[in-house]
Design a protein around this motif. Structure first.
Motif, short mmCIF file in Angstrom:
data_model
loop_
_atom_site.label_atom_id
_atom_site.label_comp_id
_atom_site.label_asym_id
_atom_site.label_seq_id
_atom_site.Cartn_x
_atom_site.Cartn_y
_atom_site.Cartn_z
N VAL A 72 3.64 -51.89 -10.44
CA VAL A 72 4.55 -53.11 -9.79
C VAL A 72 5.07 -54.04 -10.69
O VAL A 72 5.79 -54.99 -10.12
CB VAL A 72 3.42 -53.73 -8.73
CG1 VAL A 72 2.72 -52.69 -7.76
CG2 VAL A 72 2.20 -54.58 -9.38
N ILE A 76 7.58 -57.29 -9.58
CA ILE A 76 7.42 -58.73 -9.87
C ILE A 76 8.70 -59.14 -10.73
O ILE A 76 9.22 -60.59 -10.50
CB ILE A 76 6.10 -58.86 -10.66
CG1 ILE A 76 4.87 -58.30 -9.72
CG2 ILE A 76 5.87 -60.15 -11.03
CD1 ILE A 76 3.58 -58.38 -10.39
N MET A 115 8.71 -57.93 -2.24
CA MET A 115 8.30 -57.37 -3.85
C MET A 115 7.02 -58.29 -4.22
O MET A 115 5.94 -57.51 -4.81
CB MET A 115 9.18 -57.60 -4.84
CG MET A 115 10.37 -56.76 -4.27
SD MET A 115 11.74 -56.37 -5.80
CE MET A 115 12.43 -57.90 -5.59
N SER A 119 3.41 -56.24 -4.14
CA SER A 119 2.83 -56.06 -5.57
C SER A 119 1.19 -56.65 -5.55
O SER A 119 0.27 -56.24 -6.06
CB SER A 119 3.72 -56.90 -6.50
OG SER A 119 4.89 -56.22 -6.59
N LEU A 135 7.19 -51.19 -0.54
CA LEU A 135 8.10 -51.24 -1.66
C LEU A 135 8.99 -49.81 -1.95
O LEU A 135 9.93 -50.20 -2.32
CB LEU A 135 7.05 -51.19 -2.85
CG LEU A 135 6.22 -52.14 -3.28
CD1 LEU A 135 5.37 -52.28 -4.35
CD2 LEU A 135 7.23 -53.50 -3.72
N SER A 283 6.58 -49.28 -15.32
CA SER A 283 5.84 -48.70 -14.12
C SER A 283 5.52 -47.30 -14.25
O SER A 283 4.38 -46.84 -13.54
CB SER A 283 6.87 -48.89 -13.07
OG SER A 283 7.08 -50.39 -12.80
#
Length: 307
Positions: A72, A76, A115, A119, A135, A283
């Motif tokens: 995530v 961020i 988001m 997250s 997401l 990610s």
């Protein structure tokens, strides 16, 4: 984990009367030829996998948390980018994407809230299913909103991000009939296996996108061949933990050497693109770490070899 059972069983005598126990009926002498090149490669791969298993034990309890955070981190970073570049983002959406005034503000605010909230939920393992779905919605929304839905680089990279999110989903699956009302014949275990399969296949698309970019030379050719071999092993689930760990190392080196946004001047336009690629690659590394922790799942070559 396995060493605890091994240590506990070391002092236990399973035959206290001293009678010679006959070998189990299902054990037969191995007919494999030790000089066969395939057998040599298989033996070497097994040794490497055992070494990875041994040396990763101290880190293994923390892999799920690290993997979830890395998956995530790109969302961020994107939320922070929108906040710090609010005026520029609004200007782009209004001038180039023809968003009406006010709609662009709502679009950006919705992205930020979703988001950051989703997250945080994934990191804390709360409402992971809803967070993953949110997401996924952000990826689709941004693809259309920024006009990137048909960009091949965006498409391949985000397929890999989706793969990482599906690994989170399969890791957190619990019995929730309402989420799968249309699939009454599948057990929770079956669902998890299918999500693991789809997730690990999608994870490799980032590497495919990397190999399609830039100029070719011998170093890049060797890098691509080795990496693609590991990608195929991940996709089919053959030595999946070892190949995923190898890709984690390979992508980490690539990320630091190629996507080094910190070495680019603040005002340079390339800095934001490198930063975006850097965090997206992190990610994918997070998804691969979850794969290292969970294994390939039931639909894989590794699972078939156990039977």
């Amino acid at each position: 984990m396995g060493s605890a059972y091994g240590n506990g069983a070391a002092g236990y005598n399973s035959n206290p009367h001293g009678f010679a126990a006959p070998p189990p009926a299902y054990q037969t002498p191995s007919s494999a030829n030790p000089d066969d090149p395939v057998e040599k490669i298989r033996a070497y791969a097994t040794k490497v996998e055992d070494m990875v298993e041994i040396y990763s034990q101290p880190l293994k309890p923390h892999l799920p948390a690290i993997g979830r955070f890395l998956i995530v981190v790109t969302f961020i970073e994107d939320a922070i980018r929108i906040l710090t570049q609010w005026s520029d983002q609004n200007w782009y959406l209004q001038k180039h994407r023809y968003f009406p005034w006010g709609i662009s503000h709502i679009f950006l605010l919705l992205n930020i809230v979703t988001m950051l909230g989703a997250s945080g939920a994934i990191i804390t393992k709360r409402y992971s299913e809803i967070a993953v779905g949110s997401l996924l919605g952000v990826i689709i929304l941004q693809g259309f909103g920024y006009g990137l839905i048909f960009d091949i680089n965006f498409f391949l990279r985000n397929l890999s991000v989706v793969g990482g999110l599906l690994m989170v989903f399969s890791d957190s699956m619990v019995t929730r009939r309402t989420f799968f009302a249309g699939l009454p014949n599948l057990s929770d275990n079956d669902r998890k296996k299918y999500f693991q399969l789809i997730g690990r296949v999608l994870l490799i698309f980032l590497f495919i996108g990397v190999t399609l970019q830039g100029e070719w030379n011998f170093t890049r050719l060797a890098f691509s061949l080795v990496g693609l071999t590991a990608c195929v092993m991940v996709a089919v689930g053959f030595k999946a933990k070892w190949s995923a760990a190898f890709l984690v190392i390979l992508l980490s080196f690539f990320n630091v050497l190629v996507n080094n946004w910190w070495a680019v001047h603040d005002k340079h336009p390339q800095r934001d693109f490198l930063k975006y690629d850097f965090f997206q690659t992190l990610s994918i590394v997070g998804g691969l770490l979850l794969l290292v922790n969970m294994g390939a799942g039931g639909i894989s070559v590794d699972a078939k070899k156990k039977f």
